[in-house]
Design a protein around this motif. Structure first.
Motif, PDB file in Angstrom:
ATOM      1  N   VAL A  41      37.218  31.033  39.363  1.00 57.77           N
ATOM      2  CA  VAL A  41      38.325  31.521  38.526  1.00 57.77           C
ATOM      3  C   VAL A  41      38.898  32.824  39.080  1.00 57.77           C
ATOM      4  O   VAL A  41      40.074  33.141  38.840  1.00 57.77           O
ATOM      5  CB  VAL A  41      37.852  31.708  37.062  1.00 57.77           C
ATOM      6  N   ARG A  51      42.811  32.955  39.485  1.00 61.52           N
ATOM      7  CA  ARG A  51      43.579  33.860  38.643  1.00 61.52           C
ATOM      8  C   ARG A  51      44.726  34.507  39.443  1.00 61.52           C
ATOM      9  O   ARG A  51      45.808  34.757  38.914  1.00 61.52           O
ATOM     10  CB  ARG A  51      42.637  34.921  38.069  1.00 61.52           C
ATOM     11  N   ASN A  66      47.430  31.696  40.614  1.00 62.32           N
ATOM     12  CA  ASN A  66      48.198  31.115  39.514  1.00 62.32           C
ATOM     13  C   ASN A  66      49.671  31.541  39.511  1.00 62.32           C
ATOM     14  O   ASN A  66      50.558  30.696  39.397  1.00 62.32           O
ATOM     15  CB  ASN A  66      47.527  31.469  38.182  1.00 62.32           C
ATOM     16  N   TYR A 124      39.226  28.094  32.525  1.00 55.97           N
ATOM     17  CA  TYR A 124      38.029  28.778  33.039  1.00 55.97           C
ATOM     18  C   TYR A 124      36.807  28.191  32.355  1.00 55.97           C
ATOM     19  O   TYR A 124      36.657  28.276  31.139  1.00 55.97           O
ATOM     20  CB  TYR A 124      38.161  30.278  32.741  1.00 55.97           C
ATOM     21  N   ALA A 156      40.227  37.303  34.067  1.00 57.50           N
ATOM     22  CA  ALA A 156      40.302  35.841  34.067  1.00 57.50           C
ATOM     23  C   ALA A 156      40.238  35.286  32.651  1.00 57.50           C
ATOM     24  O   ALA A 156      40.950  34.338  32.307  1.00 57.50           O
ATOM     25  CB  ALA A 156      39.167  35.268  34.911  1.00 57.50           C
ATOM     26  N   THR A 184      43.717  35.791  30.971  1.00 61.04           N
ATOM     27  CA  THR A 184      44.885  35.133  31.542  1.00 61.04           C
ATOM     28  C   THR A 184      44.763  33.611  31.619  1.00 61.04           C
ATOM     29  O   THR A 184      45.752  32.937  31.918  1.00 61.04           O
ATOM     30  CB  THR A 184      45.176  35.672  32.954  1.00 61.04           C
ATOM     31  N   SER A 185      43.575  33.044  31.349  1.00 61.76           N
ATOM     32  CA  SER A 185      43.403  31.589  31.400  1.00 61.76           C
ATOM     33  C   SER A 185      44.013  30.941  30.159  1.00 61.76           C
ATOM     34  O   SER A 185      43.883  31.459  29.048  1.00 61.76           O
ATOM     35  CB  SER A 185      41.920  31.232  31.493  1.00 61.76           C
TER      36      SER A 185
END
Length: 405
Positions: A115, A119, A122, A131, A163, A166-167
């Motif tokens: 991840v 991240r 992306n 994640y 991570a 922002t996932s």
């Protein structure tokens, strides 16, 4: 109708699953990756699964395994953080970029440290990021003795929290990690607790795949004239097997015909425990099978009078606990948070992670059949209502629902 809707949910989706692990190998995270991908494929998702070169091929519809080079000079990849994994993850990053350049995915399902690079990729490739959090990686750096450098640990902590925030979706495998993710600011609507609670036979590819230690079948297991206690799993230090062997030596004073069957372990780990067993006068009653296939391990578990999970430390719930709950066998487990997120005295015999307490728990499990039977029945009910395959599949379905909106 509900089942039909569930089966259609992932139809037509394409996912890149990234697992920085030997795959398939019979240990915790690869099992989790396998069952996640298995259920997603059943729901119609087309999966490209990127992993290390080491491992066995699987034969599951809708899943294409993509491997980085094997790099045999590195030797076997051990559990936990290591310089080997840092080296291999450079190639995992390069292969990730290559796949993203060649194919368009509906979402990227990043396990563990993958991840971190996903991240940052992306914003460039504009995929939806999920994640799958199997552990807190900064915690793993110290638990496995990789480093105590504050700067390194602090960097990993920042990466992990970034991570999480922002996932689009976050999966955790136990309540402790769920609570950690919530504390880090993850929206509960995009957080999924999906325990590693199913344990079908792994569908390995047919002839022509590379043999591995997990393919082996156990040699003849001596019969036991008394109760058989069975442990199956890895032999890492945190599993508490030294405590178990010392406890079993105390059990033998009351149950001289008892047998302790230990399934798994590398040769060096087995040799160390065999020395301990001889030192405490339990060597003749401790049987070591080495690593065996999943089907062989399940047969050995079925032969048990008592199952045991002697883990001495940690916060993540072991995958084996769910199988033990469903087994119909009495379970003795240590009274630590790793277990008590799931277990209580209604469903097992909880003991302290020290030899005297564990010996008392083992003896009670074999000499008090009424209490043992009540706890076995309660354990099966708990598994059926909270962790069974239909429950697991519904959670994966809900996860896919979020990613399709």
């Amino acid at each position: 109708m509900a089942q039909a809707a569930r089966d259609r949910r992932g139809r037509g989706m394409k996912a890149l699953v990234i697992a920085p692990q030997p795959f398939f190998a019979a240990r915790g995270t690869p099992f989790s990756v396998y069952y996640r991908s298995l259920v997603m494929s059943k729901l119609g998702v087309q999966v490209d699964l990127l992993c290390y070169g080491e491992g066995e091929d699987i034969d599951v519809p809708n899943i294409r395994v993509v491997r980085i080079p094997r790099f045999r000079f590195l030797g076997p990849i051990r559990i936990g953080p290591s310089p080997q994994k840092l080296f291999l993850d450079i190639f995992m990053l390069l292969w990730t970029i290559g796949l993203l350049l060649r194919r368009r995915y509906d979402y990227v399902h990043a396990h563990e440290e993958s991840v971190f690079w996903c991240r940052f990729l992306n914003p460039v490739f504009r995929f939806r990021l999920a994640y799958d959090m199997h552990s807190s990686l900064p915690q793993q750096l110290t638990n496995f003795g990789f480093t105590r450098n504050r700067l390194v640990i602090g960097t990993f902590r920042w990466l992990e929290r970034s991570a999480l925030k922002t996932s689009e979706a976050v999966i955790t495998i136990c309540p402790d990690l769920r609570d950690y993710a919530l504390e880090a600011g993850v929206d509960p609507q995009r957080l999924f607790l999906i325990e590693n609670s199913i344990f079908d036979e792994v569908r390995l590819a047919g002839e022509g795949t590379e043999a591995s230690p997990e393919d082996s079948e156990p040699t003849h297991i001596p019969s036991a004239s008394g109760p058989r206690v069975v442990y199956a799993g890895t032999f890492e230090a945190y599993q508490g097997l030294d405590i178990l062997v010392r406890a079993f030596a105390l059990v033998l004073k009351r149950q001289p015909g008892a047998q302790l069957l230990l399934v798994g372990g590398r040769p060096d780990q087995i040799e160390e425990l065999q020395r301990l067993a001889r030192d405490v006068n339990a060597g003749e009653r401790c049987v070591f099978t080495g690593r065996v296939s999943k089907s062989a391990a399940m047969r050995l578990l079925e032969s048990a009078d008592v199952l045991v999970s002697p883990r001495s430390e940690g916060t993540n719930t072991p995958l084996k606990v769910y199988e033990q709950l469903a087994s119909g066998k009495p379970l003795v487990a240590t009274n630590i948070w790793s277990h008590t997120q799931v277990l209580n005295e209604d469903v097992c015999f909880l003991v302290e992670p020290e030899p005297d307490s564990m010996a008392q728990g083992l003896l009670r499990a074999v000499t008090d059949p009424e209490t043992a039977g009540q706890r076995v029945q309660a354990a099966r009910k708990l598994y059926s209502t909270a962790y069974s395959r239909p429950v697991y599949e519904q959670k994966v379905h809900d996860f896919l629902v979020l990613l399709t909106h």
